[in-house]
Design an enzyme around this catalytic site. Sequence first.
Site, PDB file in Angstrom:
ATOM      1  N   ILE A  43     -18.527  -0.786  -1.058  1.00  0.00           N
ATOM      2  CA  ILE A  43     -19.861  -0.340  -1.723  1.00  0.00           C
ATOM      3  C   ILE A  43     -20.428  -1.452  -3.029  1.00  0.00           C
ATOM      4  O   ILE A  43     -21.527  -1.707  -2.970  1.00  0.00           O
ATOM      5  CB  ILE A  43     -19.736   1.050  -2.453  1.00  0.00           C
ATOM      6  N   TYR A 145      -7.822  12.679  -8.431  1.00  0.00           N
ATOM      7  CA  TYR A 145      -7.485  11.763  -7.837  1.00  0.00           C
ATOM      8  C   TYR A 145      -6.318  11.730  -6.749  1.00  0.00           C
ATOM      9  O   TYR A 145      -6.202  11.670  -5.490  1.00  0.00           O
ATOM     10  CB  TYR A 145      -7.588  10.302  -8.562  1.00  0.00           C
ATOM     11  N   LYS A 149      -5.911  12.312  -2.742  1.00  0.00           N
ATOM     12  CA  LYS A 149      -4.945  11.468  -1.519  1.00  0.00           C
ATOM     13  C   LYS A 149      -3.996  12.298  -0.817  1.00  0.00           C
ATOM     14  O   LYS A 149      -3.773  12.030   0.027  1.00  0.00           O
ATOM     15  CB  LYS A 149      -4.074  10.496  -2.609  1.00  0.00           C
ATOM     16  N   SER A 174       2.494   1.013  -8.198  1.00  0.00           N
ATOM     17  CA  SER A 174       1.378   0.238  -9.131  1.00  0.00           C
ATOM     18  C   SER A 174       1.676  -1.125  -8.611  1.00  0.00           C
ATOM     19  O   SER A 174       2.491  -1.934  -8.872  1.00  0.00           O
ATOM     20  CB  SER A 174       2.182   0.131 -10.384  1.00  0.00           C
TER      21      SER A 174
HETATM   22  P1  NAI Z   1      -9.971  -0.846  -6.690  1.00  0.00           P
HETATM   23  O1  NAI Z   1     -10.643   0.219  -7.793  1.00  0.00           O
HETATM   24  O2  NAI Z   1     -10.055  -2.079  -7.370  1.00  0.00           O
HETATM   25  O3  NAI Z   1     -10.728  -0.813  -5.411  1.00  0.00           O
HETATM   26  C1  NAI Z   1     -11.189   0.149  -4.468  1.00  0.00           C
HETATM   27  C2  NAI Z   1     -12.543  -0.345  -4.137  1.00  0.00           C
HETATM   28  O4  NAI Z   1     -13.225   0.732  -3.573  1.00  0.00           O
HETATM   29  C3  NAI Z   1     -13.620  -0.711  -5.088  1.00  0.00           C
HETATM   30  O5  NAI Z   1     -13.763  -2.417  -4.691  1.00  0.00           O
HETATM   31  C4  NAI Z   1     -14.615  -0.046  -5.042  1.00  0.00           C
HETATM   32  O6  NAI Z   1     -15.981  -0.566  -5.005  1.00  0.00           O
HETATM   33  C5  NAI Z   1     -14.621   0.574  -3.604  1.00  0.00           C
HETATM   34  N1  NAI Z   1     -15.133   1.988  -3.654  1.00  0.00           N
HETATM   35  C6  NAI Z   1     -15.237   2.864  -4.398  1.00  0.00           C
HETATM   36  N2  NAI Z   1     -16.036   3.913  -4.144  1.00  0.00           N
HETATM   37  C7  NAI Z   1     -16.429   3.529  -2.797  1.00  0.00           C
HETATM   38  C8  NAI Z   1     -17.450   4.142  -1.896  1.00  0.00           C
HETATM   39  N3  NAI Z   1     -17.977   5.342  -2.207  1.00  0.00           N
HETATM   40  N4  NAI Z   1     -17.587   3.689  -0.858  1.00  0.00           N
HETATM   41  C9  NAI Z   1     -17.049   2.308  -0.558  1.00  0.00           C
HETATM   42  N5  NAI Z   1     -16.181   1.650  -1.208  1.00  0.00           N
HETATM   43  C10 NAI Z   1     -15.904   2.348  -2.286  1.00  0.00           C
HETATM   44  O7  NAI Z   1      -8.532  -0.308  -6.666  1.00  0.00           O
HETATM   45  P2  NAI Z   1      -7.256  -1.033  -5.964  1.00  0.00           P
HETATM   46  O8  NAI Z   1      -6.404  -1.175  -6.953  1.00  0.00           O
HETATM   47  O9  NAI Z   1      -7.687  -2.272  -5.181  1.00  0.00           O
HETATM   48  O10 NAI Z   1      -6.538  -0.128  -4.943  1.00  0.00           O
HETATM   49  C11 NAI Z   1      -6.855  -0.107  -3.870  1.00  0.00           C
HETATM   50  C12 NAI Z   1      -6.439   1.078  -2.836  1.00  0.00           C
HETATM   51  O11 NAI Z   1      -5.219   1.352  -2.852  1.00  0.00           O
HETATM   52  C13 NAI Z   1      -7.372   2.469  -3.808  1.00  0.00           C
HETATM   53  O12 NAI Z   1      -7.651   3.382  -2.497  1.00  0.00           O
HETATM   54  C14 NAI Z   1      -6.407   3.153  -4.436  1.00  0.00           C
HETATM   55  O13 NAI Z   1      -6.542   4.313  -4.550  1.00  0.00           O
HETATM   56  C15 NAI Z   1      -4.861   2.727  -3.668  1.00  0.00           C
HETATM   57  N6  NAI Z   1      -3.833   2.579  -4.760  1.00  0.00           N
HETATM   58  C16 NAI Z   1      -3.876   1.332  -5.430  1.00  0.00           C
HETATM   59  C17 NAI Z   1      -2.644   1.272  -6.398  1.00  0.00           C
HETATM   60  C18 NAI Z   1      -2.550   0.055  -6.988  1.00  0.00           C
HETATM   61  O14 NAI Z   1      -1.487  -0.099  -7.989  1.00  0.00           O
HETATM   62  N7  NAI Z   1      -3.241  -1.127  -7.061  1.00  0.00           N
HETATM   63  C19 NAI Z   1      -1.576   2.319  -6.565  1.00  0.00           C
HETATM   64  C20 NAI Z   1      -1.974   3.646  -5.677  1.00  0.00           C
HETATM   65  C21 NAI Z   1      -2.971   3.583  -4.642  1.00  0.00           C
HETATM   66  C1  15L Z   2      -2.630   4.478  -8.877  1.00  0.00           C
HETATM   67  O1  15L Z   2      -3.052   5.114  -7.625  1.00  0.00           O
HETATM   68  C2  15L Z   2      -4.004   3.789  -9.025  1.00  0.00           C
HETATM   69  O2  15L Z   2      -4.788   3.374  -8.113  1.00  0.00           O
HETATM   70  C3  15L Z   2      -3.738   2.373  -9.781  1.00  0.00           C
HETATM   71  O3  15L Z   2      -4.811   1.837 -10.467  1.00  0.00           O
HETATM   72  C4  15L Z   2      -2.519   2.586 -10.733  1.00  0.00           C
HETATM   73  O4  15L Z   2      -2.991   3.540 -11.752  1.00  0.00           O
HETATM   74  C5  15L Z   2      -1.443   3.098 -10.111  1.00  0.00           C
HETATM   75  O5  15L Z   2      -1.751   4.467  -9.306  1.00  0.00           O
HETATM   76  C6  15L Z   2      -0.170   3.572 -10.934  1.00  0.00           C
HETATM   77  O6  15L Z   2       0.186   4.675 -10.953  1.00  0.00           O
HETATM   78  O7  15L Z   2       0.236   2.808 -11.797  1.00  0.00           O
END
Ligand code: NAI
Ligand code: 15L
Length: 274
Positions: A43, A145, A149, A174
Amino acid sequence: MTISSPARIPFNRLLLTGAAGGLGKVLRERLRTCAKVIRLSDIADITPAIDDREEVVLCDLADKNAVHQLVEGVDAIVHFGGVSTERSFEKILGANICGVFHIYEAARRHGVKRVIFASSNHVIGFHKQDETLDAHSPRRPDSYYGLSKSYGEDMATFYFDRYGIETVSIRIGSSFPEPQNRRMMSTWLSFGDLTQLLERALYTPGVGHTVVYGVSDNRNVWWDNRFATALGYAPQDSSEAFRKQVDALPLPATDDPVRVYQGGAFCVAGPFGD
Ligand code: NAI
Ligand code: 15L
């Protein structure tokens, strides 16, 4: 569970949602060899395509028609888009709950056979840190959140049982360049290990709906990850490399949720909108 080893034949067109996000930017580069063309969507603004092997499509996951157009012509989906931290239910609803439905319904309509779903440890976040879980342990979502999931995982099971669309749901711990606190010494997933796990998830045949944990080879892990091992996942990194810098951080109190619950601070986020 017996799963045969993967043949690594690139997909014709792979869709990566969340491409502008923290992990999306990493995967944009690392998944290039997995497909002849990668369709990058978010988005938020995405850096323009660097060559004819990339396509950029801005799309709100909450918009059903837009998602249906987005999915047309792809043969696998890496679904990383959505709200990635705890927010009000209303904010989670469109992006994560409606969004995951739109992705699967579009997959059905366009004949996509494989989805990788970025699930989260927050599906089981209210389990205590002294418990060892596997992917079949009861879920205890720690947030709206985490609930979204959990719903996404159920959606994956339903679309496999009903329509035969296969999914690997990765409960990511993470995933950041380095563990940022003591809790992440247990939950950390390096970008290299994430990439390896994603490749296994994309190419391993016969996964049905498999739930795995996305975690590196850390010393004190809370999760029995044998279903990831069955996919051929063999993590190469460990949070121990960062032990000294993390041990230098202030130690939270023993009853602080960040030391009690697997989901840490998510367990006490909110309430919102009172
Ligand atoms: P992030 O927040 O950096 O990236 C998520 C992306 O989804 C953003 O670029 C955002 O603009 C986009 N987004 C949000 N709402 C939207 C919508 N309505 N339509 C289209 N796009 C939309 O998060 P990150 O860290 O890159 O995580 C990626 C995925 O992995 C997420 O689904 C997150 O829940 C999951 N995740 C990440 C973890 C981590 O440690 N980074 C841990 C557990 C899960
Ligand atoms: C998640 O699901 C989040 O997307 C990420 O930003 C971290 O908070 C991660 O979990 C975590 O538990 O460290």
